[in-house]
Scaffold this active site. Structure first.
Site, mmCIF file in Angstrom:
data_model
loop_
_atom_site.group_PDB
_atom_site.id
_atom_site.type_symbol
_atom_site.label_atom_id
_atom_site.label_comp_id
_atom_site.label_asym_id
_atom_site.label_seq_id
_atom_site.Cartn_x
_atom_site.Cartn_y
_atom_site.Cartn_z
ATOM 1 N N GLY A 88 11.895 4.415 5.176
ATOM 2 C CA GLY A 88 12.325 4.394 3.777
ATOM 3 C C GLY A 88 11.922 3.083 3.143
ATOM 4 N NE ARG A 91 7.690 -5.353 2.400
ATOM 5 C CZ ARG A 91 6.755 -6.235 2.627
ATOM 6 N NH1 ARG A 91 6.895 -7.457 2.197
ATOM 7 N NH2 ARG A 91 5.674 -5.887 3.270
ATOM 8 N NE ARG A 174 2.528 0.386 -3.232
ATOM 9 C CZ ARG A 174 2.778 0.247 -1.922
ATOM 10 N NH1 ARG A 174 1.937 -0.418 -1.154
ATOM 11 N NH2 ARG A 174 3.873 0.733 -1.399
ATOM 12 N NE ARG A 181 5.862 6.099 1.545
ATOM 13 C CZ ARG A 181 5.523 4.823 1.449
ATOM 14 N NH1 ARG A 181 4.837 4.261 2.399
ATOM 15 N NH2 ARG A 181 5.895 4.109 0.417
ATOM 16 C CG ASP A 250 5.057 4.134 7.782
ATOM 17 O OD1 ASP A 250 4.531 4.335 8.891
ATOM 18 O OD2 ASP A 250 5.337 2.999 7.368
ATOM 19 C CG ASN A 251 1.570 2.105 6.100
ATOM 20 O OD1 ASN A 251 2.497 2.154 5.287
ATOM 21 N ND2 ASN A 251 1.479 1.162 7.006
ATOM 22 C CG ASP A 260 1.881 -0.391 2.928
ATOM 23 O OD1 ASP A 260 2.091 -1.290 2.105
ATOM 24 O OD2 ASP A 260 2.788 0.192 3.530
#
Ligand code: AMP
Ligand code: MG
Length: 484
Positions: A88, A91, A174, A181, A250-251, A260
């Site tokens: 999750g 940050r 971003r 993802r 996750d990337n 990322d």
């Protein structure tokens, strides 16, 4: 405060509420603007000019939420170096989905914007250098024509973040087609609620693969299309010598954008096993391993989709495997076509794979610079230093010239292909590190020069010569760090 032109319509909030938490970023004490991408702002229909600098910084640090924004953090999971974890946004905060003047939809997401329920033991913050790194490299990738998330701004927070040493803190904004993802699907599948998975698939198809709705089996069509986009993306990375460095599930995006920018780096001299990332001890994400890892990640995506591919489990597996099994051959074909373009070969001939492989072997053995080798083949009249086969590998060069004559194509066509596929400039690690070091000491000169030079990377005109050069033995960077 004058509105900069945000047009929010955050469709993500229409997913089941377990997919996210509504949460505003943690304000920072002293925001000050470091970089603002005005060209990107323009494309998005945003204008910050009428705001005082203080207001710009407050907005771009997440201190002030614009009207109609819907700040939230997303739930996802991921295989990190092969190990499954619930993750999750630890940050990052989505400010909202913004609709650009041409109607396209973009996630605007802060990174380094404070703790969330997913922070685990992290502080929710980011350091200045890694955020500038993401800005620089994602924009360079965009200029190279490679699908990528982009960077709108970097703001210093005026706070220190504790890493191995205390570092200046920063927040990046971003811009992405979405933050869906492979890990989002893994999270949904792990919840054991088939209706949530179905909702996610419907949402993803609507957002990224609307044509799949016409297919008899939309989730299967989505899987196939997603695999195809990822394949193209990895071929593009190979074209410019890009090593992502942390291809965890996750990337890997559903949109097919690179995401990322952690310990990523570009090859200087060519070696298929090249790894820069300090944490990648086993070479899992090495340059030449990236297609295999992409396949592995996509197999994880396929697993999550099984219940939707067919009501009979064995048939679902058969359908997924039938697609995954074509990956290797298709990837090789697309990679070969790409390498042909780099070599200016307009028509395919049977011995091309061998011709290209012998160039790569020569580059590996002589530690030839990847970018410069192809740039010097493209622009032979340039006085390249430390460069390629035009000067040094006479045998191959003559064989290649002979091969070009054989196909009898218009030499201008060959040159056009080579020019369009062989950048003369990439963000070289030693230049990047130098520019970031200076920027962290408030000298933005090198960074701004580098950003400028990385625009139009296929054009030789007016490029500063020093930025085209590979590093000397002492300048070469051997490791890059995640910087979290
Ligand atoms: P990344 O390596 O950037 O893809 O991050 C992997 C996971 O670690 C994500 O869930 C991030 O949100 C989380 N993460 C990374 N750095 C931090 C941090 N400083 N504080 C909290 N979470 C973090
Ligand atoms: Mg990540």
């Amino acid at each position: 405060m004058v509105a900069p032109g945000f047009q929010f319509d955050t469709s993500y909030t229409r997913l089941p509420s377990a997919f996210y938490h509504r949460l505003v970023p943690d304000p920072v004490t002293q925001p000050s603007l470091v970089l603002l991408n005005e060209r990107l702002a323009n494309q998005l229909g945003l204008s910050f000019e009428d705001l005082a600098l203080q207001e710009q910084a407050a907005l771009l640090a997440g201190n002030q939420m614009p009207p109609a924004s819907t700040p939230l953090v997303m739930a996802y999971a991921g295989h990190q170096f092969g190990h499954f974890t619930l993750l999750g946004d630890g940050r990052a905060h989505l400010l909202g989905e913004h609709i650009a003047p041409d109607g396209s939809r973009f996630d605007l997401q802060f990174k380094g914007s404070g703790q969330t329920p997913f922070s685990r033991r992290g502080d929710g913050r980011a350091a200045l250098e890694p955020m500038l790194r993401e800005y620089l490299i994602s924009e360079a990738m965009h200029e190279l024509g490679i699908p990528t998330t982009r960077s709108l701004s970097v703001v210093q927070t005026g706070e220190l973040v504790q890493r191995e040493t205390p570092l200046k803190g920063a927040v990046l904004l971003r811009v992405a087609q979405s933050h869906l993802r492979v890990g989002t699907f893994q999270w949904a599948a792990a919840q054991g609620k088939p209706e949530w998975l179905q909702a996610l698939v419907d949402y993803t198809i609507e957002r990224h693969y609307p044509a799949c709705l016409d297919h008899a089996n939309p989730p299967l069509a989505m899987l196939e299309q997603c695999i195809s986009r990822q394949m193209n993306l990895i071929v593009e990375w190979m074209r410019v010598g890009f090593i992502h460095g942390v291809m965890n599930t996750d990337n890997m995006t559903l949109s097919g954008e690179t995401i990322d920018y952690g310990p990523c780096a570009f090859l200087d001299h060519y070696h298929p096993e090249k790894v820069f990332s300090y944490i990648d001890r086993g070479g899992r994400y090495a340059f030449g391993n990236q297609s295999r890892v992409a396949w592995w990640n996509l197999a994880r995506l396929a697993e999550t989709l099984l219940p939707l591919l067919d009501a009979t489990p064995s048939k679902a597996i058969e359908k997924a495997e039938a697609i995954l099994n074509t990956f290797e051959e298709q990837f090789q074909q697309r990679w070969l076509d790409m390498m042909r373009r780099k070599c200016g070969l307009v028509k395919p001939l049977p011995d091309d794979a061998e011709l290209i492989q012998s160039l790569l072997t020569w580059m590996q053995e002589t530690k030839a610079d990847y970018t410069l080798t192809f740039a010097s083949l493209t622009h032979p009249s340039m006085p390249w230093e430390g460069s390629g086969p035009s000067v040094r590998h006479v045998d191959w060069y003559e064989r290649w010239q002979q091969r070009l004559r054989e196909e009898r194509s218009d030499p201008n066509k060959s040159f056009g292909l080579m020019q369009a596929h062989n950048p003369v400039i990439i963000p070289r690690n030693h230049q990047v590190e130098r520019a970031l070091k200076a920027a962290s000491m408030d000298d933005l000169g090198l960074l701004e020069n580098l950003l400028k030079a990385l625009k139009a990377p296929y054009q030789l005109e007016s490029k500063p010569k020093d930025l085209l050069q590979p590093p000397s033995e002492t300048e070469a960077i051997r490791h890059t760090y995640c910087g979290t």
